[in-house]
Design a protein around this motif. Structure first.
Motif, short mmCIF file in Angstrom:
data_model
loop_
_atom_site.label_atom_id
_atom_site.label_comp_id
_atom_site.label_asym_id
_atom_site.label_seq_id
_atom_site.Cartn_x
_atom_site.Cartn_y
_atom_site.Cartn_z
N LEU A 56 74.73 80.13 25.93
CA LEU A 56 74.02 79.71 26.83
C LEU A 56 72.85 78.77 26.18
CD1 LEU A 56 73.58 83.22 28.78
CD2 LEU A 56 75.02 81.28 29.56
N LYS A 57 73.25 78.06 25.52
CA LYS A 57 72.50 77.25 24.64
C LYS A 57 71.53 76.24 25.47
CE LYS A 57 72.15 74.25 20.65
NZ LYS A 57 73.06 73.51 19.54
N ALA A 58 71.79 75.98 26.56
CA ALA A 58 71.23 75.15 27.56
C ALA A 58 69.99 75.84 28.31
CB ALA A 58 71.86 74.41 28.54
N CYS A 59 70.20 77.10 28.26
CA CYS A 59 69.42 78.27 28.68
C CYS A 59 68.46 78.90 27.82
CB CYS A 59 69.98 79.35 29.73
SG CYS A 59 71.05 78.50 31.16
N ASN A 60 68.41 78.33 26.63
CA ASN A 60 67.40 78.81 25.56
C ASN A 60 65.90 78.53 25.66
OD1 ASN A 60 69.61 79.24 22.56
ND2 ASN A 60 69.77 80.06 24.55
N ALA A 61 65.34 78.98 25.29
CA ALA A 61 63.68 78.60 25.38
C ALA A 61 63.19 79.11 23.70
CB ALA A 61 62.91 79.41 26.42
N PHE A 62 62.14 78.76 23.36
CA PHE A 62 61.49 78.66 22.08
C PHE A 62 60.09 78.73 22.36
CE2 PHE A 62 65.60 76.29 21.73
CZ PHE A 62 66.30 77.12 20.81
N PRO A 63 59.55 79.23 21.17
CA PRO A 63 57.96 79.51 21.35
C PRO A 63 57.21 77.99 21.56
CG PRO A 63 58.72 80.39 19.28
CD PRO A 63 59.94 79.62 19.85
N ASN A 64 56.12 78.21 22.24
CA ASN A 64 55.14 76.90 22.60
C ASN A 64 55.85 76.12 23.68
OD1 ASN A 64 52.91 77.95 20.92
ND2 ASN A 64 53.86 77.03 19.48
N GLU A 65 56.48 76.82 24.67
CA GLU A 65 57.06 75.93 25.89
C GLU A 65 56.47 76.83 27.09
OE1 GLU A 65 61.27 74.31 24.39
OE2 GLU A 65 61.32 76.37 24.95
N LEU A 66 56.42 76.25 27.95
CA LEU A 66 56.16 76.35 29.55
C LEU A 66 57.27 77.41 30.06
CD1 LEU A 66 54.04 73.75 30.82
CD2 LEU A 66 53.07 76.25 30.16
N ILE A 67 56.87 78.70 30.52
CA ILE A 67 58.10 79.42 31.49
C ILE A 67 57.38 79.62 32.63
CG2 ILE A 67 59.40 81.42 31.38
CD1 ILE A 67 59.98 79.64 29.01
N ILE A 68 58.29 79.19 33.59
CA ILE A 68 57.81 79.21 35.10
C ILE A 68 58.90 80.10 35.99
CG2 ILE A 68 57.27 77.73 37.41
CD1 ILE A 68 56.78 75.67 35.30
N ALA A 69 58.10 81.18 36.73
CA ALA A 69 59.04 81.87 37.75
C ALA A 69 59.49 81.11 38.78
CB ALA A 69 58.14 83.26 38.10
N LYS A 70 60.66 81.32 39.20
CA LYS A 70 61.07 80.73 40.33
C LYS A 70 60.56 81.69 41.53
CE LYS A 70 65.51 78.98 38.77
NZ LYS A 70 66.96 79.21 38.65
N MET A 71 60.19 82.79 41.41
CA MET A 71 59.80 83.61 42.48
C MET A 71 58.88 84.84 42.30
SD MET A 71 63.61 85.37 43.02
CE MET A 71 63.12 86.40 44.36
N MET A 72 58.43 85.47 43.33
CA MET A 72 57.59 86.63 43.25
C MET A 72 56.39 86.63 42.13
SD MET A 72 61.01 89.51 43.12
CE MET A 72 59.79 90.77 43.05
N PRO A 73 55.38 85.68 42.38
CA PRO A 73 55.47 84.62 43.20
C PRO A 73 56.12 83.38 42.70
CG PRO A 73 53.30 84.89 42.43
CD PRO A 73 54.21 86.09 41.68
N ALA A 74 56.44 82.52 43.39
CA ALA A 74 56.96 81.18 42.78
C ALA A 74 56.01 80.26 42.18
CB ALA A 74 57.60 80.59 43.83
N GLY A 75 56.23 79.98 41.01
CA GLY A 75 55.34 78.95 40.32
C GLY A 75 54.65 79.54 39.24
N ARG A 76 54.37 80.64 39.41
CA ARG A 76 53.51 81.21 38.25
C ARG A 76 53.82 80.76 36.65
NH1 ARG A 76 56.25 85.72 39.52
NH2 ARG A 76 56.89 87.16 37.81
N ALA A 77 52.89 80.60 35.96
CA ALA A 77 53.40 79.93 34.61
C ALA A 77 52.78 80.46 33.34
CB ALA A 77 53.20 78.49 34.38
N CYS A 78 53.58 80.62 32.33
CA CYS A 78 52.95 81.19 30.82
C CYS A 78 53.68 80.38 29.95
CB CYS A 78 53.37 82.79 30.96
SG CYS A 78 55.30 83.05 30.49
N ILE A 79 53.11 80.79 28.60
CA ILE A 79 53.33 80.35 27.63
C ILE A 79 54.35 81.18 26.63
CG2 ILE A 79 52.64 79.30 25.21
CD1 ILE A 79 50.04 78.58 26.51
N SER A 80 55.31 80.71 26.23
CA SER A 80 56.28 81.49 25.54
C SER A 80 55.62 81.56 23.81
CB SER A 80 57.78 80.91 25.18
OG SER A 80 57.70 79.58 24.92
N SER A 81 55.25 82.88 23.56
CA SER A 81 54.70 83.06 22.39
C SER A 81 55.53 83.06 21.10
CB SER A 81 53.93 84.35 22.45
OG SER A 81 55.14 85.53 22.39
N THR A 82 55.14 83.31 19.96
CA THR A 82 55.40 83.26 18.65
C THR A 82 56.10 84.63 18.28
OG1 THR A 82 53.55 83.58 17.28
CG2 THR A 82 54.52 81.11 17.78
#
Length: 222
Positions: A56-82
């Protein structure tokens, strides 16, 4: 949303099933891990294997990227930590990789979580029971993009503010625990005297004292 290198969504549910979960390898980002600050794995965390993460390489994430929720609630964003060097997106997570030479992560995250952007997202969610948002809608979000220097000033202030809030919350929790433990001991002394011990209480007294103890511990944990 401009100045981003790439967007990526999580895999279809059939591509990442419970049988793919392992122990302590690559964490899978689920909705309950996405806050409005950093990824939070304190309540629940699941892992998958390195082999599955590679698939699932295309679905990988790494530190210091934005992660956004699709729902519950939609659009909330956080930072992927180290905390981990690599993550796999769950089906309801979106990864946004910003160009850090042009953007400040804390500035962008704060803007996405602002009331203005939240209202914009609510108007564009789809679904009758669970409101969702997808990558095409996210790409159209109107963002204020001042210079990198201005972004850094705002972002550094947000980062410092969050650090101070986290420190104060930790102090408050520790003090609350101490207060309730002292409250428990005060009640015990008033009910049973200084010399009495749990071991010599009769059944009714022991139940009462243990009930108070459990109540205090549970309340102090909030």
């Amino acid at each position: 949303m401009t100045s981003y290198r790439s967007f990526a969504g999580g895999p279809f549910g059939s591509n990442l099933k419970s049988c793919d979960y392992t122990e302590n390898v690559i964490p899978v980002i689920q909705l309950n891990n996405i806050t409005e600050t950093y990824l939070d794995f304190s309540q629940r965390i699941i892992f998958t294997s390195t082999k599955k993460a590679d698939e699932l390489k295309a679905c990988n994430a790494f530190p210091n990227e934005l992660i956004i929720a699709k729902m519950m609630p939609a659009g909330r964003a956080c930072i992927s930590s180290t905390l981990y060097s690599r993550y796999v997106l769950g089906s309801d997570a979106i990864r946004v990789s910003p160009d850090l030479s042009l953007t400040n992560l804390f500035f962008i995250r704060a803007q996405i979580n602002s009331n203005r952007i939240k209202a914009y997202i609510r108007e564009r969610t789809t679904g009758s029971t669970r409101q969702r948002i997808g990558i095409p809608e996210l790409k159209k979000i109107p963002m204020f993009m001042p210079t990198k220097i201005e972004q850094d000033k705002i972002g550094n202030f947000v980062e410092l503010l969050e650090l101070r809030i986290a420190t104060q919350n930790k102090i408050i929790k520790e003090r609350k625990t101490l207060i309730f433990l002292e409250y428990l001991m005060t009640i015990r002394r008033k009910l049973y005297g200084h010399q009495r011990d749990f071991q010599i209480m009769d059944g009714r007294e022991e139940i009462i004292c243990k009930g108070i103890y459990v109540f205090c511990i549970l309340f102090a944990s909030y």
